[in-house]
Every structure is written in C-alpha cells, then in structure tokens.
Design a protein around this motif. Structure first.
Motif, short mmCIF file in Angstrom:
data_model
loop_
_atom_site.label_atom_id
_atom_site.label_comp_id
_atom_site.label_asym_id
_atom_site.label_seq_id
_atom_site.Cartn_x
_atom_site.Cartn_y
_atom_site.Cartn_z
N LEU A 71 0.69 -1.24 0.10
CA LEU A 71 -0.08 -0.07 0.06
C LEU A 71 0.87 1.29 -0.07
CD1 LEU A 71 -2.80 1.20 0.32
CD2 LEU A 71 -2.56 0.95 2.81
N THR A 72 0.75 2.04 -0.98
CA THR A 72 1.34 3.39 -1.11
C THR A 72 0.22 4.52 -1.37
OG1 THR A 72 1.51 3.36 -3.59
CG2 THR A 72 3.21 2.26 -2.09
N SER A 73 0.93 5.80 -1.63
CA SER A 73 -0.16 6.92 -1.96
C SER A 73 -0.72 6.77 -3.33
CB SER A 73 0.58 8.17 -1.71
OG SER A 73 1.58 8.13 -2.72
N PHE A 74 -0.09 6.02 -4.15
CA PHE A 74 -0.41 5.54 -5.45
C PHE A 74 -1.58 4.62 -5.65
CE2 PHE A 74 0.31 2.48 -9.25
CZ PHE A 74 -0.17 3.20 -10.03
N GLY A 75 -1.67 3.67 -4.68
CA GLY A 75 -2.51 2.55 -4.54
C GLY A 75 -1.91 1.39 -4.24
N ILE A 76 -1.87 0.36 -4.77
CA ILE A 76 -1.36 -1.08 -4.34
C ILE A 76 -0.13 -1.08 -5.42
CG2 ILE A 76 -1.22 -3.46 -4.27
CD1 ILE A 76 -3.06 -2.00 -2.07
N GLY A 77 1.01 -1.21 -4.79
CA GLY A 77 2.29 -1.58 -5.58
C GLY A 77 2.75 0.06 -6.11
N VAL A 78 3.54 -0.14 -7.36
CA VAL A 78 3.90 1.01 -8.13
C VAL A 78 3.45 1.33 -9.40
CG1 VAL A 78 6.05 1.13 -6.71
CG2 VAL A 78 5.96 -0.06 -8.81
N PHE A 79 3.46 2.56 -10.03
CA PHE A 79 3.09 2.78 -11.25
C PHE A 79 4.10 1.99 -12.30
CE2 PHE A 79 2.96 5.26 -15.22
CZ PHE A 79 1.69 5.13 -15.65
N ASP A 80 3.50 1.22 -13.23
CA ASP A 80 4.24 0.68 -14.51
C ASP A 80 5.51 0.05 -13.93
OD1 ASP A 80 4.54 0.07 -16.89
OD2 ASP A 80 5.03 1.81 -17.66
#
Length: 150
Positions: free
Chosen positions: A42-51
């Motif tokens: 869990l991050t501010s982006f959502g689950i995981g990292v972008f791309d």
C-alpha cells in the motif's frame, strides 16, 4: 519520558493539524500503521508502484518506500476520508466498487483531492470487505449510495 521522539513529534503534528487530543491523534497514527503493516504494498499511489514492468527492482523498491512514506505523512486526510466513508457509504459483502471510483466520487462531493492510496487506507480502516485488483482495490460498498452522490 517518551523513548520514540519521532513518533511523539508525528503525534503532536497531527494534533496541531486536526485539533484532536493527543490520545486520539496517537490512536489514528497507530491504526494507519497497522493497516500499512497488513498491506505491505500500500502506497499513496494505490497497491504497488506505477508501471512496474518498466522499472528495475531497485527503482520499484525506492518508489514503494517513497509512496509509503508519503501516505504515512497524510494521516489526517486518511482519517477525514474514513469519516466521510462511514457517514456516506453503506458496506455490503461483495467487493465490486473500485477504490478509484470512490476516490473520484469523494472529490466531486467534498471538493477535496484525495489520492487512491489514501482512499484505500481509509476504506481498510473503516472495515469494508476488499479484493485486490492492482493498483486499485475493489470494496464492498453500496453502488446505490455512490450513484446517489453523483
């Protein structure tokens, strides 16, 4: 005497930002810490990292750590979002509503920006049923309540 000065400083900062008592601010920080321990992606982006496929393992680790740190710094917004969710959206058993949809509904209704990760953390704190659909999460929320707000 407090042995963890950094934690005390975080609590005092949240207390100053929200006007909550020390004990309430401490409980909110501890609750978010527990959710983040239960959901390590869990991050501010959502689950995981972008791309993630276009990044090296080191880049993914760095971005994940930065996103988690950003989310921890936004505990006041997470708690506001959790309060809004409790008041506005009825829980149901089957997870069918995307966190990204909920994020946009809340932004339209309240006029306040919220990240996908903040929305996910707030819903997890609130106790909605969930299912991962990376980078979003599906939640057991009433679609009728969401449509009513649109």
């Amino acid at each position: 005497m407090t042995t963890d000065r950094r934690r005390k400083a975080e609590i005092r900062a949240l207390q100053a930002a929200t006007g909550a008592t020390y004990l309430v601010a401490r409980r909110q920080i501890v609750a978010l810490d527990e959710v983040m321990q239960q959901h390590p992606q869990l991050t501010s982006f959502g689950i995981g990292v972008f791309d993630p496929r276009r990044k090296t393992a080191e880049q993914r680790r760095t971005e994940l750590a930065a996103g988690r740190e950003e989310l921890v710094g936004r505990v006041a917004m997470v708690m506001e979002t959790a309060a809004w969710l409790r008041e506005s959206i009825t829980p149901i058993k089957t997870p069918t509503v995307s966190s990204y949809t909920v994020k946009h509904v809340m932004e339209r209704v309240t006029g306040r920006y919220v990240t996908n990760g903040e929305c996910i953390a707030a819903a997890l704190l609130t106790g909605y049923t969930f299912k991962y659909a990376q980078p979003n999460v599906l939640f057991g929320m009433s679609t009728r309540d969401l449509k009513r707000m649109n």
